[in-house]
Design a protein around this motif. Structure first.
Motif, PDB file in Angstrom:
ATOM      1  N   GLN A 125      -2.856 -22.798   3.145  1.00 54.29           N
ATOM      2  CA  GLN A 125      -2.122 -23.519   3.843  1.00 54.29           C
ATOM      3  C   GLN A 125      -1.209 -24.512   2.623  1.00 54.29           C
ATOM      4  OE1 GLN A 125      -1.484 -24.085   7.209  1.00 54.29           O
ATOM      5  NE2 GLN A 125      -2.855 -22.478   7.775  1.00 54.29           N
TER       6      GLN A 125
ATOM      7  N   PRO B  54      -7.392 -28.708  10.745  1.00 50.40           N
ATOM      8  CA  PRO B  54      -6.928 -27.268  11.238  1.00 50.40           C
ATOM      9  C   PRO B  54      -6.599 -27.109  12.426  1.00 50.40           C
ATOM     10  CG  PRO B  54      -9.231 -27.544  10.467  1.00 50.40           C
ATOM     11  CD  PRO B  54      -8.646 -28.777  10.413  1.00 50.40           C
ATOM     12  N   ASP B  55      -5.697 -26.133  12.663  1.00 49.01           N
ATOM     13  CA  ASP B  55      -5.251 -25.734  14.191  1.00 49.01           C
ATOM     14  C   ASP B  55      -6.615 -25.309  14.999  1.00 49.01           C
ATOM     15  OD1 ASP B  55      -2.690 -26.455  13.540  1.00 49.01           O
ATOM     16  OD2 ASP B  55      -2.112 -24.595  12.968  1.00 49.01           O
ATOM     17  N   GLU B  56      -7.352 -24.482  14.285  1.00 47.79           N
ATOM     18  CA  GLU B  56      -8.451 -23.798  14.781  1.00 47.79           C
ATOM     19  C   GLU B  56      -9.782 -24.302  13.979  1.00 47.79           C
ATOM     20  OE1 GLU B  56      -8.341 -19.776  15.388  1.00 47.79           O
ATOM     21  OE2 GLU B  56      -6.381 -19.820  15.971  1.00 47.79           O
ATOM     22  N   TYR B  57     -10.822 -24.687  14.526  1.00 45.42           N
ATOM     23  CA  TYR B  57     -12.068 -24.646  13.744  1.00 45.42           C
ATOM     24  C   TYR B  57     -12.982 -23.831  13.924  1.00 45.42           C
ATOM     25  CZ  TYR B  57     -10.308 -29.589  14.543  1.00 45.42           C
ATOM     26  OH  TYR B  57      -9.665 -30.811  14.577  1.00 45.42           O
ATOM     27  N   PRO B  58     -13.014 -23.357  12.563  1.00 47.53           N
ATOM     28  CA  PRO B  58     -14.019 -21.962  12.233  1.00 47.53           C
ATOM     29  C   PRO B  58     -15.311 -22.386  12.850  1.00 47.53           C
ATOM     30  CG  PRO B  58     -12.730 -22.327  10.401  1.00 47.53           C
ATOM     31  CD  PRO B  58     -12.535 -23.410  11.175  1.00 47.53           C
ATOM     32  N   ALA B  59     -16.278 -21.465  13.372  1.00 49.97           N
ATOM     33  CA  ALA B  59     -17.459 -21.801  13.888  1.00 49.97           C
ATOM     34  C   ALA B  59     -18.388 -22.440  12.892  1.00 49.97           C
ATOM     35  CB  ALA B  59     -18.168 -20.437  14.443  1.00 49.97           C
TER      36      ALA B  59
ATOM     37  N   TYR C 174     -13.943 -34.742  13.450  1.00 44.29           N
ATOM     38  CA  TYR C 174     -14.533 -33.676  14.398  1.00 44.29           C
ATOM     39  C   TYR C 174     -15.894 -33.447  14.056  1.00 44.29           C
ATOM     40  CZ  TYR C 174     -15.426 -28.839  15.483  1.00 44.29           C
ATOM     41  OH  TYR C 174     -15.905 -27.568  16.160  1.00 44.29           O
TER      42      TYR C 174
END
Length: 78
Positions: free
Chosen positions: A23, A51-56, A73
């Motif tokens: 990024q 982040p656009d998506e949150y990794p597990a 978050y």
């Protein structure tokens, strides 16, 4: 904004650091500050947005404001 992301595993921290690099966000891996809890003891301090998506693997992301931490978050099972 300077943020710290904590993880459930060291592997998750490595993956997130790579994502930050992709990024273009300045980031470094470091030990988790004592006032934050972490399952693996490794965190990523980075400058950027959320982040656009949150990794597990992410346990939490906090913003660093003059030595204080503000939760941005938190994983549901954290």
């Amino acid at each position: 904004m300077i943020c710290i992301a904590t993880f459930y595993s060291h592997f998750g921290a490595v993956r997130f650091k790579r994502m930050c690099d992709q990024q273009g966000w300045p980031a470094r891996m470091m030990p988790v500050p004592r006032s934050l809890s972490s399952s693996c003891g490794t965190c990523v301090q980075y400058e950027g947005s959320l982040p656009d998506e949150y990794p597990a693997e992410i346990e939490q992301i906090v913003a660093c404001d003059d030595g204080c931490y503000r939760t941005l978050y938190a994983a549901e099972n954290a």
